[in-house]
Design a protein around this motif. Structure first.
Motif, PDB file in Angstrom:
ATOM      1  N   ILE A 121       0.840  -1.201   0.000  1.00  0.00           N
ATOM      2  CA  ILE A 121       0.000   0.000   0.000  1.00  0.00           C
ATOM      3  C   ILE A 121       0.873   1.249   0.000  1.00  0.00           C
ATOM      4  CG2 ILE A 121      -1.599   1.353   1.432  1.00  0.00           C
ATOM      5  CD1 ILE A 121      -2.834  -1.418   2.250  1.00  0.00           C
ATOM      6  N   ILE A 122       1.862   1.287   0.867  1.00  0.00           N
ATOM      7  CA  ILE A 122       2.766   2.451   0.941  1.00  0.00           C
ATOM      8  C   ILE A 122       3.519   2.620  -0.369  1.00  0.00           C
ATOM      9  CG2 ILE A 122       4.832   3.342   2.089  1.00  0.00           C
ATOM     10  CD1 ILE A 122       3.691   1.994   4.699  1.00  0.00           C
ATOM     11  N   LEU A 123       3.991   1.520  -0.934  1.00  0.00           N
ATOM     12  CA  LEU A 123       4.725   1.559  -2.203  1.00  0.00           C
ATOM     13  C   LEU A 123       3.880   2.158  -3.323  1.00  0.00           C
ATOM     14  CD1 LEU A 123       7.326   0.603  -3.745  1.00  0.00           C
ATOM     15  CD2 LEU A 123       6.052  -1.475  -4.257  1.00  0.00           C
ATOM     16  N   ASN A 124       2.576   1.850  -3.333  1.00  0.00           N
ATOM     17  CA  ASN A 124       1.688   2.296  -4.412  1.00  0.00           C
ATOM     18  C   ASN A 124       0.990   3.631  -4.150  1.00  0.00           C
ATOM     19  OD1 ASN A 124       2.140   0.177  -6.178  1.00  0.00           O
ATOM     20  ND2 ASN A 124       0.618  -1.128  -5.194  1.00  0.00           N
ATOM     21  N   ALA A 125       1.102   4.159  -2.942  1.00  0.00           N
ATOM     22  CA  ALA A 125       0.309   5.326  -2.553  1.00  0.00           C
ATOM     23  C   ALA A 125       0.844   6.668  -3.040  1.00  0.00           C
ATOM     24  CB  ALA A 125       0.162   5.365  -1.030  1.00  0.00           C
ATOM     25  N   GLY A 126       2.084   6.749  -3.472  1.00  0.00           N
ATOM     26  CA  GLY A 126       2.663   8.045  -3.823  1.00  0.00           C
ATOM     27  C   GLY A 126       2.769   8.906  -2.574  1.00  0.00           C
ATOM     28  N   LYS A 127       2.588  10.195  -2.746  1.00  0.00           N
ATOM     29  CA  LYS A 127       2.592  11.107  -1.594  1.00  0.00           C
ATOM     30  C   LYS A 127       1.321  10.844  -0.781  1.00  0.00           C
ATOM     31  CE  LYS A 127       2.676  15.971  -0.371  1.00  0.00           C
ATOM     32  NZ  LYS A 127       2.613  17.345  -0.868  1.00  0.00           N
ATOM     33  N   ILE A 128       1.482  10.659   0.524  1.00  0.00           N
ATOM     34  CA  ILE A 128       0.344  10.314   1.384  1.00  0.00           C
ATOM     35  C   ILE A 128      -0.010  11.476   2.293  1.00  0.00           C
ATOM     36  CG2 ILE A 128      -0.494   8.769   3.191  1.00  0.00           C
ATOM     37  CD1 ILE A 128       1.502   6.664   2.152  1.00  0.00           C
ATOM     38  N   ASN A 129      -1.295  11.794   2.344  1.00  0.00           N
ATOM     39  CA  ASN A 129      -1.824  12.800   3.272  1.00  0.00           C
ATOM     40  C   ASN A 129      -3.009  12.200   4.013  1.00  0.00           C
ATOM     41  OD1 ASN A 129      -1.071  14.512   0.556  1.00  0.00           O
ATOM     42  ND2 ASN A 129      -0.341  15.472   2.430  1.00  0.00           N
ATOM     43  N   VAL A 149       0.014   5.625  11.623  1.00  0.00           N
ATOM     44  CA  VAL A 149       1.106   4.737  12.039  1.00  0.00           C
ATOM     45  C   VAL A 149       1.325   3.658  10.983  1.00  0.00           C
ATOM     46  CG1 VAL A 149       1.785   2.980  13.735  1.00  0.00           C
ATOM     47  CG2 VAL A 149       0.866   5.185  14.513  1.00  0.00           C
ATOM     48  N   TYR A 150       0.256   3.012  10.532  1.00  0.00           N
ATOM     49  CA  TYR A 150       0.383   1.956   9.531  1.00  0.00           C
ATOM     50  C   TYR A 150       0.929   2.492   8.212  1.00  0.00           C
ATOM     51  CZ  TYR A 150      -1.992  -1.654  12.254  1.00  0.00           C
ATOM     52  OH  TYR A 150      -2.313  -2.588  13.209  1.00  0.00           O
ATOM     53  N   LEU A 151       0.536   3.704   7.839  1.00  0.00           N
ATOM     54  CA  LEU A 151       1.001   4.295   6.577  1.00  0.00           C
ATOM     55  C   LEU A 151       2.330   5.027   6.729  1.00  0.00           C
ATOM     56  CD1 LEU A 151      -2.387   5.591   5.121  1.00  0.00           C
ATOM     57  CD2 LEU A 151      -1.025   3.634   4.338  1.00  0.00           C
ATOM     58  N   LYS A 152       2.857   5.051   7.937  1.00  0.00           N
ATOM     59  CA  LYS A 152       4.165   5.664   8.219  1.00  0.00           C
ATOM     60  C   LYS A 152       4.219   7.103   7.734  1.00  0.00           C
ATOM     61  CE  LYS A 152       6.407   1.194   8.142  1.00  0.00           C
ATOM     62  NZ  LYS A 152       7.369   0.310   7.518  1.00  0.00           N
ATOM     63  N   THR A 153       3.206   7.873   8.125  1.00  0.00           N
ATOM     64  CA  THR A 153       3.126   9.265   7.705  1.00  0.00           C
ATOM     65  C   THR A 153       2.543  10.113   8.825  1.00  0.00           C
ATOM     66  OG1 THR A 153       2.481  10.692   5.856  1.00  0.00           O
ATOM     67  CG2 THR A 153       0.811   9.154   6.677  1.00  0.00           C
ATOM     68  N   GLN A 154       2.570  11.415   8.628  1.00  0.00           N
ATOM     69  CA  GLN A 154       2.014  12.359   9.591  1.00  0.00           C
ATOM     70  C   GLN A 154       0.504  12.485   9.394  1.00  0.00           C
ATOM     71  OE1 GLN A 154       3.774  14.083  12.042  1.00  0.00           O
ATOM     72  NE2 GLN A 154       5.407  12.686  11.443  1.00  0.00           N
ATOM     73  N   LEU A 155      -0.166  12.765  10.483  1.00  0.00           N
ATOM     74  CA  LEU A 155      -1.597  13.032  10.468  1.00  0.00           C
ATOM     75  C   LEU A 155      -1.803  14.530  10.598  1.00  0.00           C
ATOM     76  CD1 LEU A 155      -4.638  12.294  10.843  1.00  0.00           C
ATOM     77  CD2 LEU A 155      -4.122  11.946  13.274  1.00  0.00           C
ATOM     78  N   THR A 156      -2.592  15.108   9.711  1.00  0.00           N
ATOM     79  CA  THR A 156      -2.959  16.521   9.817  1.00  0.00           C
ATOM     80  C   THR A 156      -4.293  16.596  10.538  1.00  0.00           C
ATOM     81  OG1 THR A 156      -1.799  17.065   7.770  1.00  0.00           O
ATOM     82  CG2 THR A 156      -3.458  18.640   8.554  1.00  0.00           C
ATOM     83  N   ILE A 157      -4.271  17.154  11.739  1.00  0.00           N
ATOM     84  CA  ILE A 157      -5.482  17.286  12.540  1.00  0.00           C
ATOM     85  C   ILE A 157      -6.075  18.664  12.290  1.00  0.00           C
ATOM     86  CG2 ILE A 157      -6.415  17.340  14.876  1.00  0.00           C
ATOM     87  CD1 ILE A 157      -4.149  15.411  15.675  1.00  0.00           C
ATOM     88  N   ILE A 158      -7.348  18.687  11.938  1.00  0.00           N
ATOM     89  CA  ILE A 158      -8.039  19.940  11.637  1.00  0.00           C
ATOM     90  C   ILE A 158      -8.908  20.310  12.837  1.00  0.00           C
ATOM     91  CG2 ILE A 158      -9.660  21.092  10.080  1.00  0.00           C
ATOM     92  CD1 ILE A 158      -8.576  19.260   7.869  1.00  0.00           C
ATOM     93  N   PRO A 159      -8.553  21.402  13.531  1.00  0.00           N
ATOM     94  CA  PRO A 159      -9.327  21.819  14.705  1.00  0.00           C
ATOM     95  C   PRO A 159     -10.788  22.085  14.346  1.00  0.00           C
ATOM     96  CG  PRO A 159      -7.255  23.027  14.577  1.00  0.00           C
ATOM     97  CD  PRO A 159      -7.415  22.277  13.281  1.00  0.00           C
ATOM     98  N   ASP A 160     -11.684  21.532  15.146  1.00  0.00           N
ATOM     99  CA  ASP A 160     -13.126  21.710  14.975  1.00  0.00           C
ATOM    100  C   ASP A 160     -13.608  21.312  13.579  1.00  0.00           C
ATOM    101  OD1 ASP A 160     -13.426  22.705  17.605  1.00  0.00           O
ATOM    102  OD2 ASP A 160     -12.724  24.670  16.922  1.00  0.00           O
TER     103      ASP A 160
END
Length: 183
Positions: A121-129, A149-160
């Motif tokens: 999945i990570i190999l095929n995903a390109g840039k992950i957001n 964690v599974y995608l080994k990337t950062q999570l962008t948390i959107i307030p409210d």
């Protein structure tokens, strides 16, 4: 670019920010596909694969995949099957486990009861957001954190941000448009 936007459980191509984003991206010359996926009747991974194949081109290096809610979970199944990576994968309000809502958990069962090949999945995903509201009333934030964690990337948390849907005030989504434009 071909950009495929996937709705979630009990959703439709006409809900939330999907048509707004489609119009914005079409003005930039992109080809946008917002397939109608069967829900609630026929909602399962095989049914969604069939619907996607009928309504959008096969994803390739010139494709951006965007999924909302169960549509984000479905992206994992798409990425796992690909033989060519896509340019970018954007997961909005996604999850990989039960969300604690009996009706939705039953409909989402075939999407989450799966032993994912995370490396493929990570190999095929390109840039992950990954985008998630800190106060999502449907998908607990911990589930998005687990996905990151599974995608080994950062999570962008959107307030409210809530569920990042029209119910939460997201009939447009400029932050998502900027992610695509800065791809």
């Amino acid at each position: 670019m071909n950009i495929i936007i996937l709705h979630g459980t009990l959703g439709s191509p006409d809900s939330n920010w999907f048509q707004w984003l489609k119009k914005e991206l079409e003005t930039q010359g992109h080809h946008i596909y917002v397939p109608r996926l069967p829900t609630p009747d026929g909602q399962n991974v095989k049914g969604w694969h069939r619907a996607l194949a009928e309504q959008a081109p096969q994803p390739d290096r010139n494709t951006i995949l965007i999924g909302h809610s169960c549509g984000a979970t479905y992206l994992l199944h798409i990425l796992e099957r690909l033989t060519t990576p896509v340019a970018q994968s954007i997961f909005v309000s996604g999850f990989i486990d039960e969300i604690g809502n009996t009706e939705y958990d039953k409909l989402n069962k075939s999407f989450i009861k799966h032993n994912f090949n995370w490396n493929k999945i990570i190999l095929n995903a390109g840039k992950i957001n990954i985008l998630h509201g800190n106060n999502d009333p449907y998908v607990p934030l911990t589930l998005a954190q687990n996905l990151a964690v599974y995608l080994k990337t950062q999570l962008t948390i959107i307030p409210d941000g809530g569920h990042l849907n029209s119910e939460s005030g997201y009939s447009s989504f400029p932050q998502l448009l900027n992610l695509i434009n800065n791809q």
